[in-house]
Design an enzyme around this catalytic site. Sequence first.
Site, PDB file in Angstrom:
ATOM      1  N   ARG A   1      56.480  70.729  18.545  1.00 54.75           N
ATOM      2  CA  ARG A   1      57.556  70.649  18.010  1.00 54.75           C
ATOM      3  C   ARG A   1      57.886  68.951  18.158  1.00 54.75           C
ATOM      4  O   ARG A   1      58.875  68.748  17.601  1.00 54.75           O
ATOM      5  CB  ARG A   1      58.766  71.364  18.336  1.00 54.75           C
ATOM      6  CG  ARG A   1      57.684  73.015  17.184  1.00 54.75           C
ATOM      7  CD  ARG A   1      58.808  74.192  16.800  1.00 54.75           C
ATOM      8  NE  ARG A   1      59.916  73.504  15.687  1.00 54.75           N
ATOM      9  CZ  ARG A   1      60.883  74.939  16.031  1.00 54.75           C
ATOM     10  NH1 ARG A   1      61.112  76.176  16.804  1.00 54.75           N
ATOM     11  NH2 ARG A   1      61.590  74.528  15.358  1.00 54.75           N
TER      12      ARG A   1
ATOM     13  N   PRO B   1      63.200  77.527  25.462  1.00 55.51           N
ATOM     14  CA  PRO B   1      64.091  78.174  27.303  1.00 55.51           C
ATOM     15  C   PRO B   1      65.736  77.633  27.833  1.00 55.51           C
ATOM     16  O   PRO B   1      66.380  76.536  27.016  1.00 55.51           O
ATOM     17  CB  PRO B   1      63.282  76.727  28.057  1.00 55.51           C
ATOM     18  CG  PRO B   1      62.054  75.619  27.031  1.00 55.51           C
ATOM     19  CD  PRO B   1      63.013  75.805  25.545  1.00 55.51           C
ATOM     20  N   GLU B   2      65.937  78.141  28.755  1.00 55.90           N
ATOM     21  CA  GLU B   2      66.984  78.441  29.223  1.00 55.90           C
ATOM     22  C   GLU B   2      66.696  78.070  30.289  1.00 55.90           C
ATOM     23  O   GLU B   2      65.783  77.754  30.798  1.00 55.90           O
ATOM     24  CB  GLU B   2      67.976  79.782  28.510  1.00 55.90           C
ATOM     25  CG  GLU B   2      67.900  79.899  26.704  1.00 55.90           C
ATOM     26  CD  GLU B   2      69.637  80.819  26.454  1.00 55.90           C
ATOM     27  OE1 GLU B   2      69.881  81.526  27.750  1.00 55.90           O
ATOM     28  OE2 GLU B   2      69.184  81.673  25.578  1.00 55.90           O
TER      29      GLU B   2
ATOM     30  N   ARG C   1      91.411  75.825  24.454  1.00 57.77           N
ATOM     31  CA  ARG C   1      90.680  76.378  23.253  1.00 57.77           C
ATOM     32  C   ARG C   1      91.096  77.700  22.750  1.00 57.77           C
ATOM     33  O   ARG C   1      91.466  78.163  23.093  1.00 57.77           O
ATOM     34  CB  ARG C   1      89.437  76.185  24.096  1.00 57.77           C
ATOM     35  CG  ARG C   1      89.278  75.155  24.233  1.00 57.77           C
ATOM     36  CD  ARG C   1      87.651  74.460  25.569  1.00 57.77           C
ATOM     37  NE  ARG C   1      87.641  73.118  26.508  1.00 57.77           N
ATOM     38  CZ  ARG C   1      86.559  72.511  25.869  1.00 57.77           C
ATOM     39  NH1 ARG C   1      86.174  72.320  25.125  1.00 57.77           N
ATOM     40  NH2 ARG C   1      86.842  71.720  26.661  1.00 57.77           N
TER      41      ARG C   1
ATOM     42  N   HIS D   1      48.831  69.123  21.236  1.00 53.83           N
ATOM     43  CA  HIS D   1      50.160  68.753  21.781  1.00 53.83           C
ATOM     44  C   HIS D   1      49.788  67.951  22.641  1.00 53.83           C
ATOM     45  O   HIS D   1      51.152  68.283  23.106  1.00 53.83           O
ATOM     46  CB  HIS D   1      51.403  69.611  20.767  1.00 53.83           C
ATOM     47  CG  HIS D   1      50.323  70.304  19.385  1.00 53.83           C
ATOM     48  ND1 HIS D   1      50.750  69.589  18.550  1.00 53.83           N
ATOM     49  CD2 HIS D   1      49.968  71.404  18.897  1.00 53.83           C
ATOM     50  CE1 HIS D   1      50.785  70.081  17.698  1.00 53.83           C
ATOM     51  NE2 HIS D   1      49.815  71.371  17.609  1.00 53.83           N
TER      52      HIS D   1
END
Length: 271
Positions: free
Chosen positions: A110, A2-3, A152, A91
């Site tokens: 997971r 998920p973002e 950077r 789960h």
Amino acid sequence: MPELPEVETVRQGLMPHLLHQRVLAVTLRQEQLRWPVPRSIIQSLPDETLVAIDRRGKYLLFQTEKGTLIAHLGMSGQLRIVTKEVKPEKHDHLDIIFYNDKVLRFTDPRRFGSILWTEDCPHQHPLLIKIGPEPLTDEFDAEYLQQASSRRYTAVKAFIMNSEIVAGIGNIYANESLFHAGIDPQTSCHTLSLEQCKKLVVAIKDVLVHAIKQGGTTLKDFTSAEGKPGYFAQKLYVYGRANQPCLVCQSVLRQFQLNRRSTVYCPTCQV
Ligand SMILES: [Zn+2]
């Protein structure tokens, strides 16, 4: 994984069910997530009322008067609303049961997700304190981005995926934002002009806002037993489209690995 838009959609989906509701009980079936789930929540949460559900980056903050439950979905985590009658499956690691008969259920095959508890200011928590500005706030603007990038030498795509620079941007939305900004993902940060930073900031905000809007359309399934917001059926311009024609100029989209993440770009539109 998920973002930010997915996590924000989860937050918005949970709000109407849980805000101002009082916790009846907590059932913890599996403590071993990314970090151990503190057993103290079994005692701390009951009789507390959820006064806010906030988001910081990809963390959800369930705030009570006493403290804050911090949740991260990891790779495969889901938070959904079920009723007490829905039997837990393999789960389903945590249930937070409310007096209104709703159950907030955390499922994570997971187990890279996390459930933590703090009685201090959650923004000072070690996991949250280093997170950069929220991309949808005014704090995240072109001047900030240029200043952060000026010394950077990393590729701009890795730079915008660094949560210390800006919160919550993962691989999908990094690819899409760079396409809309017309910037080659390999561009070294220190070469970005203010103009490019402006385009990138606008693109990131647009892509995220659009994804969150799309996510809203999936909310109707939120309380179903199998309901998971997942990824939204939005139009992706580059992610997942390697070797296909660019939707803007018809050039063949190229793919390569950058920091082991699939990177797709248009060699004509992105320079
Ligand atoms: Zn193109």
